[in-house]
Every structure is written in C-alpha cells, then in structure tokens.
Design a protein around this motif. Sequence first.
Motif, PDB file in Angstrom:
ATOM      1  N   PRO A  24       0.747  -1.092  -0.014  1.00 40.75           N
ATOM      2  CA  PRO A  24       0.060   0.104   0.007  1.00 40.75           C
ATOM      3  C   PRO A  24       0.811   1.197  -0.055  1.00 40.75           C
ATOM      4  CG  PRO A  24      -0.178  -1.045   2.163  1.00 40.75           C
ATOM      5  CD  PRO A  24       0.434  -2.066   1.213  1.00 40.75           C
ATOM      6  N   ALA A  25       2.005   1.330   0.503  1.00 40.88           N
ATOM      7  CA  ALA A  25       2.838   2.410   0.440  1.00 40.88           C
ATOM      8  C   ALA A  25       3.172   2.760  -1.002  1.00 40.88           C
ATOM      9  CB  ALA A  25       4.273   2.059   1.445  1.00 40.88           C
ATOM     10  N   ARG A  26       3.549   1.722  -1.651  1.00 36.48           N
ATOM     11  CA  ARG A  26       3.822   1.895  -2.984  1.00 36.48           C
ATOM     12  C   ARG A  26       2.582   2.444  -3.809  1.00 36.48           C
ATOM     13  NH1 ARG A  26       9.208   0.926  -4.135  1.00 36.48           N
ATOM     14  NH2 ARG A  26      10.136  -0.331  -2.247  1.00 36.48           N
ATOM     15  N   ALA A  27       1.619   1.815  -3.451  1.00 33.22           N
ATOM     16  CA  ALA A  27       0.348   2.149  -4.298  1.00 33.22           C
ATOM     17  C   ALA A  27      -0.251   3.812  -3.814  1.00 33.22           C
ATOM     18  CB  ALA A  27      -0.713   1.368  -3.748  1.00 33.22           C
ATOM     19  N   ILE A  28       0.032   4.168  -2.745  1.00 29.31           N
ATOM     20  CA  ILE A  28      -0.236   5.688  -2.432  1.00 29.31           C
ATOM     21  C   ILE A  28       0.726   6.322  -2.830  1.00 29.31           C
ATOM     22  CG2 ILE A  28       0.672   5.846  -0.023  1.00 29.31           C
ATOM     23  CD1 ILE A  28      -2.105   7.300   0.509  1.00 29.31           C
ATOM     24  N   ALA A  29       2.087   6.177  -2.819  1.00 30.55           N
ATOM     25  CA  ALA A  29       3.222   6.848  -3.402  1.00 30.55           C
ATOM     26  C   ALA A  29       3.085   7.228  -4.820  1.00 30.55           C
ATOM     27  CB  ALA A  29       4.318   6.427  -3.208  1.00 30.55           C
ATOM     28  N   SER A  30       2.448   6.181  -5.490  1.00 27.85           N
ATOM     29  CA  SER A  30       2.443   6.524  -7.076  1.00 27.85           C
ATOM     30  C   SER A  30       1.125   7.436  -7.270  1.00 27.85           C
ATOM     31  CB  SER A  30       2.026   5.043  -7.715  1.00 27.85           C
ATOM     32  OG  SER A  30       0.864   4.496  -7.370  1.00 27.85           O
ATOM     33  N   CYS A  31       0.431   7.646  -6.249  1.00 28.43           N
ATOM     34  CA  CYS A  31      -0.880   8.286  -6.504  1.00 28.43           C
ATOM     35  C   CYS A  31      -0.712   9.868  -6.081  1.00 28.43           C
ATOM     36  CB  CYS A  31      -2.154   7.571  -6.122  1.00 28.43           C
ATOM     37  SG  CYS A  31      -2.316   6.262  -6.878  1.00 28.43           S
ATOM     38  N   VAL A  32       0.162   9.955  -5.148  1.00 26.72           N
ATOM     39  CA  VAL A  32       0.104  11.372  -4.260  1.00 26.72           C
ATOM     40  C   VAL A  32       1.008  12.496  -4.992  1.00 26.72           C
ATOM     41  CG1 VAL A  32       2.093  10.715  -2.787  1.00 26.72           C
ATOM     42  CG2 VAL A  32      -0.141  12.033  -1.941  1.00 26.72           C
ATOM     43  N   THR A  33       1.875  12.088  -6.107  1.00 28.77           N
ATOM     44  CA  THR A  33       2.893  12.900  -6.422  1.00 28.77           C
ATOM     45  C   THR A  33       2.267  14.144  -7.100  1.00 28.77           C
ATOM     46  OG1 THR A  33       4.494  11.486  -7.090  1.00 28.77           O
ATOM     47  CG2 THR A  33       4.570  13.314  -8.416  1.00 28.77           C
ATOM     48  N   GLU A  34       1.321  14.305  -7.712  1.00 26.86           N
ATOM     49  CA  GLU A  34       0.690  15.524  -8.209  1.00 26.86           C
ATOM     50  C   GLU A  34      -0.110  16.187  -7.241  1.00 26.86           C
ATOM     51  OE1 GLU A  34      -3.462  14.440 -10.191  1.00 26.86           O
ATOM     52  OE2 GLU A  34      -2.264  12.584 -10.571  1.00 26.86           O
ATOM     53  N   LEU A  35      -0.409  15.721  -6.343  1.00 23.06           N
ATOM     54  CA  LEU A  35      -1.020  16.300  -5.110  1.00 23.06           C
ATOM     55  C   LEU A  35      -0.087  16.874  -4.035  1.00 23.06           C
ATOM     56  CD1 LEU A  35      -3.725  13.586  -4.339  1.00 23.06           C
ATOM     57  CD2 LEU A  35      -4.091  15.958  -5.547  1.00 23.06           C
ATOM     58  N   LEU A  36       1.300  16.620  -4.246  1.00 22.34           N
ATOM     59  CA  LEU A  36       2.476  17.256  -3.568  1.00 22.34           C
ATOM     60  C   LEU A  36       3.173  18.163  -4.167  1.00 22.34           C
ATOM     61  CD1 LEU A  36       3.651  13.837  -1.549  1.00 22.34           C
ATOM     62  CD2 LEU A  36       2.373  16.020  -0.705  1.00 22.34           C
ATOM     63  N   ASN A  37       2.839  19.149  -4.707  1.00 21.84           N
ATOM     64  CA  ASN A  37       3.359  20.112  -5.642  1.00 21.84           C
ATOM     65  C   ASN A  37       4.313  19.654  -6.730  1.00 21.84           C
ATOM     66  OD1 ASN A  37       3.749  22.934  -6.023  1.00 21.84           O
ATOM     67  ND2 ASN A  37       5.682  22.874  -4.681  1.00 21.84           N
ATOM     68  N   ASN A  38       3.666  18.313  -7.090  1.00 18.20           N
ATOM     69  CA  ASN A  38       4.525  17.779  -8.250  1.00 18.20           C
ATOM     70  C   ASN A  38       5.889  17.154  -7.676  1.00 18.20           C
ATOM     71  OD1 ASN A  38       2.504  17.640 -10.198  1.00 18.20           O
ATOM     72  ND2 ASN A  38       3.018  19.971 -10.591  1.00 18.20           N
ATOM     73  N   GLN A  39       6.031  16.954  -6.518  1.00 20.30           N
ATOM     74  CA  GLN A  39       7.190  16.222  -6.036  1.00 20.30           C
ATOM     75  C   GLN A  39       7.021  14.728  -5.700  1.00 20.30           C
ATOM     76  OE1 GLN A  39      10.150  17.597  -5.619  1.00 20.30           O
ATOM     77  NE2 GLN A  39       9.486  19.548  -6.341  1.00 20.30           N
ATOM     78  N   PRO A  40       7.765  14.011  -6.067  1.00 19.98           N
ATOM     79  CA  PRO A  40       7.602  12.498  -6.158  1.00 19.98           C
ATOM     80  C   PRO A  40       7.608  12.112  -4.509  1.00 19.98           C
ATOM     81  CG  PRO A  40       9.910  12.809  -6.424  1.00 19.98           C
ATOM     82  CD  PRO A  40       9.092  14.405  -6.556  1.00 19.98           C
ATOM     83  N   ALA A  41       6.923  11.082  -4.196  1.00 25.75           N
ATOM     84  CA  ALA A  41       6.843  10.436  -2.871  1.00 25.75           C
ATOM     85  C   ALA A  41       7.669   9.049  -3.107  1.00 25.75           C
ATOM     86  CB  ALA A  41       5.369  10.053  -2.495  1.00 25.75           C
ATOM     87  N   ILE A  42       8.946   8.955  -2.555  1.00 29.12           N
ATOM     88  CA  ILE A  42       9.759   7.750  -2.548  1.00 29.12           C
ATOM     89  C   ILE A  42       9.620   6.990  -1.494  1.00 29.12           C
ATOM     90  CG2 ILE A  42      12.201   7.122  -3.010  1.00 29.12           C
ATOM     91  CD1 ILE A  42      12.662   9.863  -4.057  1.00 29.12           C
ATOM     92  N   VAL A  43       9.528   5.672  -1.821  1.00 27.45           N
ATOM     93  CA  VAL A  43       9.370   4.685  -0.859  1.00 27.45           C
ATOM     94  C   VAL A  43      10.693   4.192  -0.461  1.00 27.45           C
ATOM     95  CG1 VAL A  43       8.462   2.224  -0.189  1.00 27.45           C
ATOM     96  CG2 VAL A  43       7.012   3.868  -1.275  1.00 27.45           C
ATOM     97  N   VAL A  44      11.098   3.958   0.809  1.00 24.20           N
ATOM     98  CA  VAL A  44      12.569   3.560   1.194  1.00 24.20           C
ATOM     99  C   VAL A  44      12.097   2.478   2.252  1.00 24.20           C
ATOM    100  CG1 VAL A  44      14.541   4.035   2.440  1.00 24.20           C
ATOM    101  CG2 VAL A  44      13.516   5.807   0.868  1.00 24.20           C
ATOM    102  N   ASN A  45      12.788   1.000   2.145  1.00 29.16           N
ATOM    103  CA  ASN A  45      12.540   0.021   2.865  1.00 29.16           C
ATOM    104  C   ASN A  45      13.684   0.177   4.077  1.00 29.16           C
ATOM    105  OD1 ASN A  45      11.393  -0.885   0.235  1.00 29.16           O
ATOM    106  ND2 ASN A  45      10.213  -1.717   1.800  1.00 29.16           N
TER     107      ASN A  45
END
Length: 328
Positions: free
Chosen positions: A53-74
């Motif tokens: 789910p972390a990767r799922a939401i990260a892929s969908c939130v970028t455009e909502l974060l001032n077009n900054q990517p959300a990067i998942v780190v394990n």
Amino acid sequence: MPQKVKLSLMLVIVLLVSLLIASGTAMAANENFPTKPVYLVVPFGPGGGTDVPARAIASCVTELLNNQPAIVVNKPGAGGLVGPKYVASQKPDGYTLLMAWGGPEYIFQRHIRKLPIDTFGDFRPIIGLLRYSSCIAVPKDSPFKTLKDLVEFAKKNPRKLKFTHTGVGGEHHINALSLMKEAGIQMVDVPSDGGVTARNTTAGGHVDVGFFATFLTPAVSDKIRVLAVSFPVRDEMLPDVPTVNELGYNVVNAVGFNSIAAPAKTPDWKIKILYDAFAKAVQHKAYKRIVNGLHFQMLNWDPEETLKQIKKQDQMYKKLAEDLKLAK
C-alpha cells in the motif's frame, strides 16, 4: 504633530509592515511545500502488507504534493524498529515520513520492553489508511487439515511444532501468542524478517505453521493450506476459511494497520498539507484498485481520529501483554 505621536505611528507602521511580510512569507512557504521529494519509510521488506500500500499511495500522491515525488524507502530490521528510529532522528520538516506508525509493532512492544523510540512522543499521525487480516497457514502436505488438528497435536507434543511470523511484537506474532495461550499449546518460535519471508518459509515446509498477512496467500495457494484467519469477520479473499473466533478460540485479533506519521515536531501547517494530499490520493482509482483487490479495509482517518483509535488499541494490547505475563 508631537514628536512622541510621530514615533508611535512609525512604530505601528513598522510593526504592521513586519506582520504583512511575515504573513506573506508563511503563505509563500505554504504554497511551495514540498519543494523536494518526500520519503515514505517502510520499516519492513518489499512486497509485504506495509510495502504494497505504501507504493500504491506513493504512485498516486505526486501530483498532489506540488508535483514532488513520494519515494518509498525500505528500512527493515529489529522487528520493524529500524525504520521508525531513523524517521524520529530526521528533521521535522515534513520530508521524511513513517509508514505503519501505530501498528502492533510499536504499541504492543512498548508494553513488553524498552524501545529505541517513544511511540507517542516521537511521532504525530497524518492519516490512518487501512487494516487487513492475518492468517494461520501450514504447508500443503501438512497432516493438519484444520486448526483443531493442529491444536490437538500440539497439546500432545509440546514444542514439537515450529511456527514463524513477520517479527517479534508484530500483529502476526501477537496472534500466535494469543492462540497458544487460549488453546493451551506451546510451539517453537522461528521469526522471519517480513511477510513474504514468513509466507515462503511456510510454503517451503521449513516450519510447521506460519502466521502472516492473508493477502499474501494467493501467490502460493498450491503450496499452503490456510486453516483460519485472525480478524473480526471472514476475509473476503478467502470466504470459506473460518475465523479463529468462529472455531471457538477467544483470541485477541491483532490486525495489520497502516498509517502515515511524521516526526513529532513537524509544524501543523505541513501536517495539514500532507493530510490533504494523502486524503485525496486514497480516492485515486489506481490506489483503490490495489487496496480493494487485496481486500484491505480502507479507513482514511484524519490525524485526530487516527490518534484516538491507536490509543484505544494501545490499551487493548497493554491488557494482552499483562494476560500473557509479558508486561515489563
């Protein structure tokens, strides 16, 4: 105009100008946050109930974060504690966030041993995302066809069976401990370092029974047999598999829980921006498709509701730790 009056007016003007500049700066800051990638730290390995789910939401939130990517780190390790310790040590600037805060790994373990983090003091929640069930599975060639079979054998053969789970103090470990107490059995603990490892260890016949997320079972359905699920209701993914409670065991159902949290001193205005972004992201079709496909229960709690619900769970796990005679 008297000199004193002139000075007073000048001071008032200077003060008003300063306030306007400060206000404008704050507004500009709000509009520009974030200005660089946001890191979403997952305290477990890839492919598990926290990572997916972390990767799922990260892929969908970028455009909502001032077009900054959300990067998942394990950052797995220490039963899920390496990740939160790392996040707690970072600047409270909204750029390093923790996935899975509030799960049993943190609120159960804090009652049984000293942790390198303060579960409630080091973090503040942003959003409560979802929860999911745990299953009890055996290798396909196991002689145990039902949970009753397993329990009856374990009663007659204390510590003969080996079991695995995703990590000490996690929901799957808690479910194993609760079942053993309720059923009056003892098994040998063989911890794994995450859900995928626990599942594969079980599917490969390296242990007699495994406790891990139910959604991980389809990929190895030809190699395991699921005996029961730990959840208040049956999991829609395996509708024919009974719950542990249905089978007569009054266990505490520790469920997988995913939320996103930030270091405790992260400013309110950044928490709001992050919450608004993630709250919109969970409505994205791609995110819903993944979450619904895995039969996760969507929650979408705001920060206040997330904190309220986690504190309720904390009290439940405190009592469980006392019942298991594990409380520190």
